[in-house]
Design a protein around this motif. Structure first.
Motif, PDB file in Angstrom:
ATOM      1  N   ALA A   1     -11.271   3.004 -10.771  1.00  0.00           N
ATOM      2  CA  ALA A   1     -10.158   3.717 -11.414  1.00  0.00           C
ATOM      3  C   ALA A   1     -10.657   4.578 -12.565  1.00  0.00           C
ATOM      4  N   SER A   2     -11.961   4.866 -12.557  1.00  0.00           N
ATOM      5  CA  SER A   2     -12.556   5.528 -13.724  1.00  0.00           C
ATOM      6  C   SER A   2     -12.120   6.991 -13.875  1.00  0.00           C
TER       7      SER A   2
ATOM      8  N   HIS B   1      -4.025   9.667  -5.331  1.00  0.00           N
ATOM      9  CA  HIS B   1      -3.664  10.428  -6.525  1.00  0.00           C
ATOM     10  C   HIS B   1      -2.983   9.470  -7.489  1.00  0.00           C
ATOM     11  N   LYS B   2      -3.506   9.371  -8.678  1.00  0.00           N
ATOM     12  CA  LYS B   2      -3.007   8.391  -9.642  1.00  0.00           C
ATOM     13  C   LYS B   2      -1.569   8.662 -10.077  1.00  0.00           C
TER      14      LYS B   2
ATOM     15  N   CYS C   1       0.850  -1.200   0.000  1.00  0.00           N
ATOM     16  CA  CYS C   1       0.000   0.000   0.000  1.00  0.00           C
ATOM     17  C   CYS C   1       0.884   1.248   0.000  1.00  0.00           C
TER      18      CYS C   1
ATOM     19  N   VAL D   1     -11.760  -1.832  -7.122  1.00  0.00           N
ATOM     20  CA  VAL D   1     -11.350  -0.429  -7.087  1.00  0.00           C
ATOM     21  C   VAL D   1     -12.130   0.344  -8.156  1.00  0.00           C
TER      22      VAL D   1
ATOM     23  N   ARG E   1      -9.657  -0.420   1.515  1.00  0.00           N
ATOM     24  CA  ARG E   1      -9.005   0.124   2.708  1.00  0.00           C
ATOM     25  C   ARG E   1      -9.898   1.087   3.476  1.00  0.00           C
TER      26      ARG E   1
ATOM     27  N   ASP F   1      -9.624   3.059  -3.792  1.00  0.00           N
ATOM     28  CA  ASP F   1      -9.419   1.654  -3.407  1.00  0.00           C
ATOM     29  C   ASP F   1     -10.256   1.392  -2.158  1.00  0.00           C
TER      30      ASP F   1
ATOM     31  N   LEU G   1      -7.878   7.636  -7.840  1.00  0.00           N
ATOM     32  CA  LEU G   1      -8.269   6.236  -7.756  1.00  0.00           C
ATOM     33  C   LEU G   1      -8.916   5.981  -6.396  1.00  0.00           C
TER      34      LEU G   1
END
Lengths: 497, 243
Positions: free
Chosen positions: B133-134, B206-207, B100, B131, B144, B141, B139
């Motif tokens: 992720a669109s 943040h991707k 993670c 998740v 968590r 998840d 993102l």
């Protein structure tokens, strides 16, 4: 080409001997041996019986997590997976050429890994067999026994490994399972203090690695009949080599030779690995059997790792190791060496090369640079290949537009050696087991053959002589007739029903 | 600001209307907490900040400070209860700290370390939480999520967007993106929103960033969570860096 002992004609009529487990890390393995009424070996198999599933459960995860997650495949050389995955992700983020600082820090991390892994394998895991004998007193056949009989050898082994781990800690953040390498680069360089600390010790490491090569060579020279023939299996070789044919553990192109040493393919872009390497699945093992497409499934077996790399390259780009390579190649008069026990000698030559390379990198100012990450045009597919301590390691991923992994294919080093290890133990079983009563020393002969390849299977098996092993002899009717057990404390007991 | 109560025997000054936890944070005293954030109205859901006031259990984030109150916090009994709460949070989600990117910057992990949690103790639920992720920059998840609702509060009260919501009830309560499709890309969420910087765990990410901070430099590598009254600002600074 093989010993013809993979599948017996009427296994139901044969007695079965199992060594289970062979190991307790990185995929449990077992060895099964089928014997006929006269005690002759009819079938021998090394099975990998644990399913890992990393290729599946990495799917749906974001790509930047991959280098950190997949290294959990292994506790022994996680840096290899960390870097192979990072290289694949470099392609995803379009970082086709890393900054000099990033590439050199990664190389430093990897050569530190090579040094510690090779030291661990030779000194901690194998030197007890090699110094005392394969069937010597089991109570002494461990690193503690080596420390008592050869204290300076054991001490240097421990310190070489510690130095390699320290290189990893300072580049990856931790000795095991660090986070130093990220897609497109690294997250830290070395500080001036860290560099100075490593420089203070590196010259001892080079010197001790030279002595280790001498020791491996001396052991080989003392009993050439054993070392040249034990578990021998002719096959091709494969490894990465640099564009000029030099040995390179971090990057390069694929080169393969056949069992006579003739080049099958060279300077192949590793992104095309699927054109050159196919994988066969056998119902009795979770470990696949890769083969070279050019030679086909029957004849395409090959070996990877130190024995392959030292003979596959044209030269080693550090002087001391290259001199040792030339002596190694000359030993067989230029013919390829296929003996598994020669892996140890080749491995020590590589350890020397790793130490020399670390020394050179520590003198390079780029390793204290601050330009650590770069990116470029985003791609959907990435392949990362690296020469791990145990051989060529292939990571291949596809990533969708949402940044999630959709496909993962891993061919790990030990997998390439699957057939070679199977054939090695077939040879050993045929030669040493046929018609003999089971003993602990006999079991160890089989393990010595497996261990020479330094598979992940072997890494924990020999630790301080605490590998628990059980061999059961079962008659054709399934009744147990004999049982031999080696316990966690090294004690061996026989338990006849 | 003359009135005081005692926290584990030490006097803590408070202003009229402050809760025990707000006063403790203002005074630099640490009471373990997860769903509390000094910028938002208390929610009182995680119960990790539970203390004893005059011998009775109370959530310190929602209990008003009173003059002369005797508050116990750092006691073996309360810490054992907090540890059990944190263990339940771990098994209700899928928390794999080793891979993670919030590891080292995560309040749940840091609180667990501080409370001496060495195992999850309870059986894992292993919920199936894909998740999201669109969104091009962010993102989600959900594996968590600890249902602290900080993102819900930040989006509603600061960003004025209502991007997030808690749906369902009881054990089925879950965080959702508040759009017709349920996907984050179909909301007005932006990586510059306050809600993008308040997650105490590893849900709102943040991707294309991760593991950028080396070991030794992460928020809780520098100081354990108990060495600061509240670490929210430091975590937010990490989130803001580079976004």
């Amino acid at each position: 080409m093989t010993y013809g002992l993979e599948t017996a004609e009427h296994p139901e009529k044969l007695r079965r001997v199992a060594i289970d487990p062979v190991s307790r890390v990185e995929g449990h393995g077992k060895v099964t041996i089928l014997l006929d009424d006269e005690g002759k070996v009819r079938q021998v198999r090394l099975h990998v019986v644990e399913f890992r599933g990393f290729e599946r459960f990495i799917q749906g995860r974001p790509y930047w997590e991959v280098p950190v997650m997949v290294q959990r495949l292994c506790g022994i050389c996680p840096v290899s997976h960390h870097l192979a995955a990072s290289k694949a992700m470099d392609a995803i983020v379009g970082a086709h050429r890393l900054t000099p600082a990033a590439e050199k820090i990664r190389r430093l991390m990897h050569y530190g890994q090579m040094l510690q892994s090779h030291a661990l394998h030779f000194f901690h895991l194998c030197s007890p067999d090699l110094l005392f004998g394969f069937a010597s007193d089991v109570a002494r056949r461990n690193i503690v026994g080596v420390a008592a009989a050869h204290p300076e050898t054991a001490r240097r082994g421990v310190l070489l490994r510690r130095f390699g781990q320290e290189v990893i800690r300072l580049t990856a953040g931790k000795r095991i399972h660090g986070t130093g390498s990220i897609p497109g680069g690294v997250n830290k360089a070395l500080s001036a203090e860290e560099r100075a600390a490593l420089l203070a010790d590196i010259y001892d490491m080079v010197a001790w690695s030279r002595d280790a090569v001498a020791l491996a060579k001396e052991l080989h020279g003392k009993d050439p009949a054993l070392y040249n023939s034990f578990g021998v299996f002719r096959s091709g070789f494969m490894s990465l080599v640099a564009p000029d044919g030099a040995m390179d553990f971090y990057d390069g192109r694929l080169r393969a030779r056949d069992d006579a040493g003739d080049i099958l393919f060279d300077q192949v872009d590793y992104r095309d690995y699927r054109t050159y390497i196919r994988e066969e699945v056998k119902p009795w093992s979770y470990m696949k059997f890769p083969f070279l497409a050019q030679l086909g499934a029957e004849k395409g077996w090959y070996k990877v790792g130190p024995l392959a790399r030292v003979q596959n390259c044209d030269h080693i780009p550090t002087p001391l190791a290259d001199a040792e390579r030339r002596e190694f190649v000359d030993y067989a008069g230029g013919a390829p060496i296929h003996a598994p026990l020669a892996y140890h000698w080749a491995r020590m030559i590589e350890m020397l090369h790793a130490a020399e390379t670390i020394k050179d990198l520590l003198h390079d100012d780029d390793i204290v640079g601050d330009d650590l990450v770069c990116t470029g045009e985003r791609a959907r597919e990435g392949v990362g290949v690296i020469e791990a301590p145990r051989g060529t390691l292939i990571h291949h991923y596809r990533v969708d537009d949402d940044d999630l992994v959709t496909m993962c294919n891993l061919i790990v080093s030990t997998t390439h050696n699957n057939q070679a290890m199977n054939e090695a133990i077939r040879h050993v079983a045929k030669r040493y087991l046929s018609g003999h009563e089971l003993t602990e020393g006999l079991l160890n002969h089989i393990e010595v053959a497996i261990r020479a390849f330094d598979p992940c299977l072997s890494c924990a098996t020999h630790a301080l002589g605490k590998m628990a092993l059980e061999v059961t002899l079962v008659d054709a009717g399934g009744a147990e007739v004999d049982r031999l057990a080696r316990h966690g404390d090294g004690r061996v007991s026989r338990d006849r029903p | 600001m003359n009135a005081t109560f005692t926290l584990d025997g030490r006097p803590v000054a408070f202003s009229e209307g402050q809760t025990i936890l707000q006063a403790a944070v203002a005074a630099g005293a640490y009471i373990p907490h997860l769903c509390f954030h000094p910028d938002f109205k208390p929610h009182g859901s995680c119960k990790v900040c539970t203390v004893k006031v005059g011998g009775r259990h109370a959530a310190s984030c929602t209990t008003r400070a009173t003059a002369g109150a005797v508050v116990e916090s750092d006691t073996p009994e309360l810490n054992a209860e907090r540890r059990a709460l944190v263990q339940m949070l771990f098994v209700e989600g899928n928390h794999f700290c080793p891979s993670c990117e919030k590891s080292g910057d995560c309040k749940l992990q840091a609180t667990a370390y501080d409370l001496g949690m060495s195992t999850p103790h309870f059986d894992h639920f292993y919920p199936d939480r894909p998740v999201d992720a669109s969104h091009p920059d962010m993102l989600l998840d959900f594996n968590r999520c600890i249902l602290c609702s900080l993102c819900v509060r930040a989006s509603r009260d600061v960003d004025g967007k209502n991007v997030f919501a808690l749906a369902g009830r009881g054990i089925r309560t879950r965080l959702i993106a508040n759009s017709r499709t349920g996907r984050l890309v179909d909301t007005s969420f932006s990586h510059q929103d306050k809600a993008a910087h308040v997650c105490p765990v590893g849900v709102i990410l943040h991707k294309r960033r991760g593991f950028e901070t080396p070991f030794g430099s992460r928020v809780f590598d520098r100081k354990p969570i108990s060495a600061r009254a509240d670490s929210t600002a430091e975590i937010a600074a990490v989130e803001a860096d580079g976004s």
